[in-house]
Design a protein around this motif. Structure first.
Motif, PDB file in Angstrom:
ATOM      1  N   LYS A  81       0.823  -1.206   0.000  1.00  0.00           N
ATOM      2  CA  LYS A  81       0.000   0.000   0.000  1.00  0.00           C
ATOM      3  C   LYS A  81       0.861   1.262   0.000  1.00  0.00           C
ATOM      4  N   GLN A  82       1.941   1.224   0.768  1.00  0.00           N
ATOM      5  CA  GLN A  82       2.847   2.381   0.790  1.00  0.00           C
ATOM      6  C   GLN A  82       3.460   2.623  -0.589  1.00  0.00           C
ATOM      7  N   ALA A  83       3.841   1.535  -1.259  1.00  0.00           N
ATOM      8  CA  ALA A  83       4.424   1.675  -2.593  1.00  0.00           C
ATOM      9  C   ALA A  83       3.401   2.228  -3.581  1.00  0.00           C
ATOM     10  N   GLU A  84       2.177   1.765  -3.504  1.00  0.00           N
ATOM     11  CA  GLU A  84       1.125   2.273  -4.377  1.00  0.00           C
ATOM     12  C   GLU A  84       0.845   3.746  -4.112  1.00  0.00           C
ATOM     13  N   GLU A  85       0.884   4.132  -2.843  1.00  0.00           N
ATOM     14  CA  GLU A  85       0.640   5.524  -2.496  1.00  0.00           C
ATOM     15  C   GLU A  85       1.759   6.418  -3.025  1.00  0.00           C
TER      16      GLU A  85
END
Length: 287
Positions: A81-85
């Motif tokens: 999720k952090q990478a997508e954000e």
């Protein structure tokens, strides 16, 4: 990275069970039972995907009800999720800059290495679950099979047989048979209302005088009442000197007395059933 762990990373285990990421183990088990009942292969013999979905639900239950395995899975999800954000926040201009591209590639490489490390931890936790034997999963699946069998038994049994003892003014056509009434009505297999004939409705209908001869049931869904076995034969009481009793009066009196005994037995059976259901609800609430 094994194929099994890769498959788990591609699935949203919480979404598969329909629960939030903060769900408790009890909420996860409850959601698993509800989902598993609808997609169990025994209930979906014509659906080739039912077995795979049931297997995925079982994997989700195993991982999310084990603290260590769940922590490893949550950490991977958080990293993704952090990478997508981060990728969403990159503007178009910075994407065209070579230095920024190289920095993202280095970051992706580092992230990949971290995922490998975390995934290895998840694989170790899954292996531990396999070695210990998933007693919890086996118990849940046993409960599912028992509930499915109960549902099948309920769908096949659509005829209510009421057994009652004989009254003193009548005798059975066969002395060793216990009198039984047979009630028939139309009802679809998935009809939770049982065609409109609940225990209370049947009790009210049969409380009417001479219901065996006169009762026709609900409008639009007739009720057929017949003797299953032990049909009584009327014994006309002997009249006293100076007293006259017609055969019609004796028959009517005997039928009414017999129905009184039948209704009393039905009410006793209904009360026993109510007490059993109440005890079952209490056990489920305590669980």
């Amino acid at each position: 990275m094994s194929g099994k762990a890769k498959d788990l990373l591609q699935m949203d285990l919480y979404g598969l069970l329909g629960v939030e990421g903060t769900a408790t183990a009890k909420e996860i088990k409850k959601a698993y039972r509800q989902k598993a009942l609808t997609c169990h292969p025994d209930k979906n013999p014509d659906n080739p995907k039912a077995a795979e979905l049931f297997h995925q639900l079982s994997q989700a239950l195993e991982v999310l009800t084990d603290a260590a395995a769940r922590a490893a899975y949550d950490k991977i999800c958080a990293a993704k999720k952090q990478a997508e954000e981060r990728n969403r926040k990159l503007d178009d201009k910075r994407k065209k800059i070579k230095l920024d591209l190289e920095a993202r590639e280095r970051q992706a490489e580092a992230q990949s290495q971290e995922e490998v490390k975390i995934t290895r931890t998840l694989e170790e936790e899954i292996a531990r679950l396999r070695e210990e034997g998933s007693r919890q999963l086996q118990e849940e699946q046993r409960l599912i099979r028992e509930q499915i069998q109960k549902e099948r038994d309920g769908q096949q049994q659509r005829t209510a047989d009421y057994t009652h003892t004989n009254s003193g003014v009548e005798r059975c056509s066969k002395s060793n048979l216990t009198p039984k009434l047979k009630l028939k009505w139309k009802c679809k297999k998935d009809d939770e209302t049982n065609g409109g004939y609940s225990q209370d409705v049947l009790s009210r209908l049969l409380q009417k005088e001479l219901a065996f001869k006169n009762e026709s049931g609900l409008n639009g869904n007739p009720l057929k009442i017949s003797w299953l076995e032990g049909e009584p034969e009327v014994v006309t009481p002997v009249s006293q000197p100076g007293q006259f009793i017609s055969s019609q009066q004796g028959s009517l009196s005997s039928e009414r007395d017999y129905e009184s005994v039948v209704l009393m037995r039905m009410r006793q059976a209904a009360e026993r059933q109510r007490l059993i259901e109440e005890m079952q609800r209490e056990d489920e609430e305590e669980a």
